[in-house]
Each structure stands twice: as C-alpha cells, then as structure tokens.
Design an enzyme around this catalytic site. Structure first.
Site, PDB file in Angstrom:
ATOM      1  N   GLY A  10       0.522  -1.000   0.239  1.00  0.00           N
ATOM      2  CA  GLY A  10       0.342   0.299   0.064  1.00  0.00           C
ATOM      3  C   GLY A  10       0.868   1.303  -0.087  1.00  0.00           C
ATOM      4  CB  ALA A  11       4.538   2.369  -0.872  1.00  0.00           C
ATOM      5  CG  ASN A  88       1.359   1.248   5.099  1.00  0.00           C
ATOM      6  OD1 ASN A  88      -0.259   1.484   5.523  1.00  0.00           O
ATOM      7  ND2 ASN A  88       0.456   2.032   3.663  1.00  0.00           N
ATOM      8  CB  SER A 140      -5.168   1.438  13.456  1.00  0.00           C
ATOM      9  OG  SER A 140      -5.807   2.530  14.157  1.00  0.00           O
ATOM     10  CE1 TYR A 153      -8.680   0.206   9.983  1.00  0.00           C
ATOM     11  CE2 TYR A 153      -8.510   1.914  12.319  1.00  0.00           C
ATOM     12  CZ  TYR A 153      -7.462   1.566  10.671  1.00  0.00           C
ATOM     13  OH  TYR A 153      -6.876   2.125  11.273  1.00  0.00           O
ATOM     14  CE  LYS A 157      -5.078  -0.891  10.887  1.00  0.00           C
ATOM     15  NZ  LYS A 157      -4.562  -1.372   9.464  1.00  0.00           N
TER      16      LYS A 157
HETATM   17  P1  NAP Z   1      -4.614   5.536   2.622  1.00  0.00           P
HETATM   18  O1  NAP Z   1      -3.920   6.643   2.832  1.00  0.00           O
HETATM   19  O2  NAP Z   1      -6.065   5.115   2.337  1.00  0.00           O
HETATM   20  O3  NAP Z   1      -3.833   4.762   1.265  1.00  0.00           O
HETATM   21  C1  NAP Z   1      -3.983   3.140   1.070  1.00  0.00           C
HETATM   22  C2  NAP Z   1      -3.126   2.156   0.411  1.00  0.00           C
HETATM   23  O4  NAP Z   1      -3.276   0.736   0.964  1.00  0.00           O
HETATM   24  C3  NAP Z   1      -2.761   2.956  -1.347  1.00  0.00           C
HETATM   25  O5  NAP Z   1      -1.569   2.599  -1.108  1.00  0.00           O
HETATM   26  C4  NAP Z   1      -3.798   1.468  -1.877  1.00  0.00           C
HETATM   27  O6  NAP Z   1      -3.201   1.259  -3.116  1.00  0.00           O
HETATM   28  C5  NAP Z   1      -2.852   0.162  -0.941  1.00  0.00           C
HETATM   29  N1  NAP Z   1      -4.053  -1.049  -0.212  1.00  0.00           N
HETATM   30  C6  NAP Z   1      -5.592  -0.272  -0.024  1.00  0.00           C
HETATM   31  N2  NAP Z   1      -6.496  -1.951  -0.747  1.00  0.00           N
HETATM   32  C7  NAP Z   1      -5.234  -2.935  -0.625  1.00  0.00           C
HETATM   33  C8  NAP Z   1      -4.957  -3.704  -1.480  1.00  0.00           C
HETATM   34  N3  NAP Z   1      -6.098  -4.872  -1.190  1.00  0.00           N
HETATM   35  N4  NAP Z   1      -4.151  -4.608  -1.412  1.00  0.00           N
HETATM   36  C9  NAP Z   1      -3.247  -3.031  -1.690  1.00  0.00           C
HETATM   37  N5  NAP Z   1      -2.817  -2.304  -1.198  1.00  0.00           N
HETATM   38  C10 NAP Z   1      -4.153  -1.793  -1.009  1.00  0.00           C
HETATM   39  O7  NAP Z   1      -4.198   4.882   3.563  1.00  0.00           O
HETATM   40  P2  NAP Z   1      -2.999   5.354   5.448  1.00  0.00           P
HETATM   41  O8  NAP Z   1      -3.486   6.299   5.606  1.00  0.00           O
HETATM   42  O9  NAP Z   1      -1.652   5.834   4.260  1.00  0.00           O
HETATM   43  O10 NAP Z   1      -3.165   3.751   6.143  1.00  0.00           O
HETATM   44  C11 NAP Z   1      -2.432   2.549   5.348  1.00  0.00           C
HETATM   45  C12 NAP Z   1      -1.779   2.097   6.784  1.00  0.00           C
HETATM   46  O11 NAP Z   1      -2.030   2.909   7.701  1.00  0.00           O
HETATM   47  C13 NAP Z   1      -3.745   1.007   7.145  1.00  0.00           C
HETATM   48  O12 NAP Z   1      -3.352   0.174   7.362  1.00  0.00           O
HETATM   49  C14 NAP Z   1      -3.852   1.671   8.163  1.00  0.00           C
HETATM   50  O13 NAP Z   1      -5.375   1.413   8.945  1.00  0.00           O
HETATM   51  C15 NAP Z   1      -2.986   2.694   8.471  1.00  0.00           C
HETATM   52  N6  NAP Z   1      -2.909   3.537   9.512  1.00  0.00           N
HETATM   53  C16 NAP Z   1      -3.815   5.122   8.933  1.00  0.00           C
HETATM   54  C17 NAP Z   1      -3.652   6.015  10.132  1.00  0.00           C
HETATM   55  C18 NAP Z   1      -4.201   7.044   9.340  1.00  0.00           C
HETATM   56  O14 NAP Z   1      -4.696   8.187  10.134  1.00  0.00           O
HETATM   57  N7  NAP Z   1      -4.250   7.574   8.569  1.00  0.00           N
HETATM   58  C19 NAP Z   1      -4.339   5.193  11.580  1.00  0.00           C
HETATM   59  C20 NAP Z   1      -4.020   4.456  11.566  1.00  0.00           C
HETATM   60  C21 NAP Z   1      -3.332   3.266  11.237  1.00  0.00           C
HETATM   61  P3  NAP Z   1      -4.272   1.988  -3.585  1.00  0.00           P
HETATM   62  O15 NAP Z   1      -3.685   2.932  -3.989  1.00  0.00           O
HETATM   63  O16 NAP Z   1      -3.589   1.245  -4.969  1.00  0.00           O
HETATM   64  O17 NAP Z   1      -6.018   1.458  -3.871  1.00  0.00           O
END
Ligand code: NAP
Length: 245
Positions: A10-11, A88, A140, A153, A157
C-alpha cells in the site's frame, strides 16, 4: 548501510508512500506495492530512484494469496532479496454493528488481517535463509481505544497486535524481528475522508492538538527496520500525539 531491500504494501499513497520514500532516502532498494493506483505508484518509484537506489512498482491485492505470492517472486527476481517487510496496506470501512454488511466484513478481514499473514509468510520464507529480517505491521490506535462504528477495524488491528507478539517469539530464533506501530490520526486520504465535525472532535482529544504527519510515522518505521532497533521485537508502538492516554 549494507544494501537492503524493503517491500512496502500500500505504498502508492499515504503512510506507505511516506515509508517507501523514507527507506529509499536511507539507502534501501524499495518495492512499492499498490492495488489499483498504478500511476501514483509509478510516481513514488520515480521519487525513490532520485535517491540513487533501485525501485519497482508491483501490483497485488494483498487480500489474495496467489497475488501476494506472485508479488514476492517478482520482488526477489527484480531486487534480489527481501530484508524488510512493511505490512501497511489496509482499509477502514466504519459501520455500526447492525449496518455491517457481510461483504464489507469479509473485505476488511481479507485485507487487514489475512493480507498481513500472507505477506508475513511469503517474506519469512525468504528471510529464513538469510537468518535476518524485520517485519513491521501497521496497526492502529483504534486497537487500543473503543470508537463507535469501528468494531471491525479495531478487531482487525487488535488481531495484528496479537499476531505481531506471537510471530516475534516464533521468528526470533531465525534472526527475524516483528514489531507493529499503532498510529493515531495521520494526515492521509483515510483521515481526509472523515466528516469535518468528527475530525474537529478528535482534534480536541489529541494532547499535541494536531494530526500526525506521514513523515513522523515513516521515521518510526525506519527506526524499527534498522539495526538501531536490534533488541526490540514483539512490540506495538503507539504514535498518536497522546490521543490514547
Ligand atoms: P490510504 O491513504 O487510504 O492508502 C491506502 C494504501 O493502501 C494505498 O496505497 C492503496 O493502494 C493500498 N491498498 C488498499 N487496499 C489494498 C489492497 N487490497 N492491496 C494492496 N494495497 C491496498 O491509507 P493510510 O491512511 O496511508 O493507511 C495506511 C495504513 O495505516 C492502514 O493499514 C491503516 O489502517 C493504517 N492507519 C492509518 C491511520 C491514519 O490516520 N491515516 C491511522 C492508523 C492506522 P491503491 O492506491 O492502489 O488503492
């Protein structure tokens, strides 16, 4: 630093993008996994190559085991090894219990839990031989706090925190460390999608009174990946500006 290869799932966006770029800035070759957004993943690869390291974009839905295994074959073929896995890729799909659809439940479990296992298993197969490696699971703070609508969710986690501790004990004899990070509210698309009034409400609950940045999270992941963290394993490290205190 001796040459190392990292795979970040997910990069193409958000935290994963920030982690991939940070690791590249430290000299890692990086595999940039994405699901649907190849144009964004290609842009990340271009940025990474600007650091003079090697990088590839590799498509795989982490919730599909055959796609994960094919991704690992590609990474090893193109970059030669896997030293660091950053699990991720994740989704959030909040719903109150009675509104929860079976499809949404399956999707969350497939991506947020099974996907982490599929990738950890495939990475470990490579790391066993090298007798070293580091796996960092992005959990998370929702695994430690009860927020209405987040039962699925939070459960996914929480599963990752338990998986992290148990795998750390299993894999320690093989020189593989396994840790998790538990971010609070970080400025990515995932948080941008929250209703404005919810965001404002959460901000009042964060002692540091702001969202975290992707760079702050990436710094923690880079530390856990590095030999500076050589005596840390099995931990879930919270990075949330004090939200969960
Ligand atoms: P984001 O901005 O929504 O980005 C999600 C990323 O994951 C994108 O690169 C997406 O790829 C990829 N992805 C989604 N579904 C996928 C799949 N089935 N296979 C492969 N790649 C997939 O998310 P984020 O906020 O960066 O979150 C990243 C991680 O951090 C997650 O595990 C989330 O639960 C955790 N997290 C985030 C927060 C926050 O506040 N943002 C807080 C706590 C934990 P595409 O672009 O190709 O769709």
């Amino acid at each position: 630093m001796e040459k190392k290869v990292a795979l970040v799932t997910g990069a193409s966006r958000g935290i994963g993008r920030g982690v991939a770029i940070k690791l590249a800035s430290l000299g890692y070759d990086v595999a940039v996994n994405y699901n649907s957004n190849s144009a964004e993943a290609d842009k990340v690869v271009e940025i990474i190559k600007g650091y003079g390291v090697n990088a590839i974009a590799v498509q795989a839905n982490v919730g599909e085991r055959t796609e994960v295994n094919a991704m690992f074959r590609t990474v090893v073929k193109e970059l030669g090894a896997i030293d660091v896995l950053v699990n991720n890729a994740g989704i959030v799909n909040d719903a109150f219990l009675l509104m929860l659809s079976p499809d949404s439940l399956d999707k969350s479990l497939n991506i947020n839990v099974k996907g982490y296992f599929y990738c950890a298993q495939a990475a470990t197969l490579k790391m066993f031989k090298a007798k070293k490696g580091s796996i960092i699971n992005v959990s998370s703070v929702s695994s430690k706090m009860a927020l209405p609508g987040q039962s699925v969710y939070a459960a996914t986690k929480g599963a990752i925190n338990s998986m992290t501790a148990t795998l750390a004990t299993e894999l320690a004899p093989y020189g593989i460390r396994v840790n998790a990070i538990a971010p609070g509210f970080i400025a990515t698309d995932m948080v941008a999608a929250l209703p404005e009034e919810k965001k404002a409400e959460y901000l009042t609950q964060i002692p540091l009174a702001r969202l975290g940045s992707v760079e702050e999270v990436a710094n923690l992941v880079a530390f856990l990946a590095s030999d500076d963290a050589s005596y840390i394993t099995g931990q879930t490290i919270v990075i949330d500006g004090g939200l969960s205190l």
